[in-house]
Write an enzyme that holds these catalytic residues in place. Structure first.
Site, PDB file in Angstrom:
ATOM      1  N   HIS A  19       2.197  10.938  -1.368  1.00  0.00           N
ATOM      2  CA  HIS A  19       1.194  10.666  -0.424  1.00  0.00           C
ATOM      3  C   HIS A  19       1.194  11.684   0.598  1.00  0.00           C
ATOM      4  O   HIS A  19       2.146  12.116   1.314  1.00  0.00           O
ATOM      5  CB  HIS A  19       1.520   9.204   0.548  1.00  0.00           C
ATOM      6  CG  HIS A  19       0.623   8.747   1.508  1.00  0.00           C
ATOM      7  ND1 HIS A  19       0.851   7.933   2.505  1.00  0.00           N
ATOM      8  CD2 HIS A  19      -0.873   8.944   1.342  1.00  0.00           C
ATOM      9  CE1 HIS A  19      -0.287   7.748   2.982  1.00  0.00           C
ATOM     10  NE2 HIS A  19      -1.544   8.192   2.273  1.00  0.00           N
ATOM     11  N   HIS A  70       0.681  -1.232   0.123  1.00  0.00           N
ATOM     12  CA  HIS A  70      -0.009   0.184   0.048  1.00  0.00           C
ATOM     13  C   HIS A  70       1.063   1.215   0.067  1.00  0.00           C
ATOM     14  O   HIS A  70       1.825   1.305   0.796  1.00  0.00           O
ATOM     15  CB  HIS A  70      -0.881   0.008   1.347  1.00  0.00           C
ATOM     16  CG  HIS A  70      -1.550   1.117   1.514  1.00  0.00           C
ATOM     17  ND1 HIS A  70      -1.199   2.170   2.733  1.00  0.00           N
ATOM     18  CD2 HIS A  70      -2.651   1.970   0.829  1.00  0.00           C
ATOM     19  CE1 HIS A  70      -1.954   3.057   2.466  1.00  0.00           C
ATOM     20  NE2 HIS A  70      -2.945   3.128   1.845  1.00  0.00           N
TER      21      HIS A  70
END
Length: 317
Positions: A107, A30
């Site tokens: 992110h 992830h």
């Protein structure tokens, strides 16, 4: 069967070579590139104006917090490959006010490494592991217009060439992929996918958006009850903390929360079964895939398929 994670696909027993990849248990990462976030980079464009303002005013306070909650991995992509990860969640973007055509991963903030230099290292790794198949799931694409996409897709086709498995390929088993020399399934979360045979559509990702193992498990079980999607799909074992949790738990980080919940997630994971049944799982992705033994646990689930196929063969005799 003993599995060496580095080349675990080629080490699977022969009776699993004809099972579709969509029915195998495949370890995933992830936010695979968050190990190289650049703490000094701008925030991604999709962050709110309020958060942007706070970050501007209290940069010295916000940045360490962003860094410790946005970092989901601590191993390089080559290390993750060697550990057995075969699905990579890659969030691609173009930085604001960047005159170059370089793309980065994101992110909350952007990475040090560019997308191209990272994928070159994946291509190099694949050359020395010719029987391993990877699934690259490119998504988000903040700040990218059509021209930027076209140029990126051109680079991907040039880089991976004949290793790219076309979308029309109907039989996706290890044996058929090896025979054709395909090693890369490239999922691309954009409407442009339709124009290119080399691009696969977005792969569904079951994301619980919860900060406890129990919350994640309840969500995944609810999805399993609804039945598995067609084709590839990802069950995310990753935890998520919202802003209020982060504000109230300032000594914590995504790492401490992940480690604290791991035993509970591990127990659930060990009970899962891959395969074509309605509740069978496929790709299972998590955070901190280096220090936590996600890869070996997910790969070991394929034993259950082997036992099932052995039982089926006995019945036929």
């Amino acid at each position: 069967m003993e599995l060496h994670c580095q080349d675990w696909m080629s080490a699977l027993p022969e009776e699993l070579w004809d099972i579709p990849l969509t029915n195998l248990a495949i370890p995933g990462s992830h936010d695979a590139m968050s190990y190289c976030l650049d703490i000094t980079s701008p925030l991604v464009r999709s962050e709110s104006d309020l958060f942007r303002l706070l970050d501007g005013l209290f940069y010295c306070f916000t940045r360490p917090i962003i860094f410790k909650w946005a970092t989901t991995q601590d191993k390089s992509i080559q290390e993750q490959l060697s550990m057995g990860i075969r699905y990579f969640d890659l969030r691609v973007a173009h930085k604001p006010n960047d005159s170059s055509s370089d793309l980065y991963f994101t992110h909350v903030i952007y990475t040090h490494l560019t997308v191209l230099e990272t994928l070159v290292s994946v291509a190099t790794w694949l050359k020395s592991h010719p029987k391993e198949i990877v699934i690259l799931a490119c998504s988000h694409f903040e700040g990218m217009d059509d021209r930027c996409h076209e140029s990126f897709i051109f680079c991907l086709k040039k880089l991976f060439g004949s290793k790219l498995c076309p979308r029309k390929e109907s039989v996706l088993t290890l044996r058929s992929l090896w025979a054709s020399g395909y090693q890369v399934i490239l999922s691309y979360e954009s409407q442009l996918t339709a124009r290119y045979q080399e691009l696969w559509p977005a792969i569904p990702y079951w994301w619980a958006n919860k900060h406890t193992a129990q919350g994640v498990i309840t969500y995944l079980e609810w999805n399993k009850d609804l039945g598995r999607p067609e084709g590839f799909f990802v069950s995310g074992l990753n935890l998520t903390a919202d802003r209020s949790y982060i504000t109230k738990n300032q000594k914590e980080s995504l790492r401490t929360v992940t480690y604290r919940n791991w035993d509970c997630l591990r127990k659930w994971l060990e009970e899962q079964i891959p395969g074509s049944e309605p509740k069978g799982l496929n790709i299972i992705a998590g955070d901190f895939v280096g220090p936590l033994p996600l890869c070996s646990l997910v790969i070991a689930l394929n034993h259950k398929l082997q036992r099932k196929s052995s039982g089926h063969m006995k019945k036929q005799h």
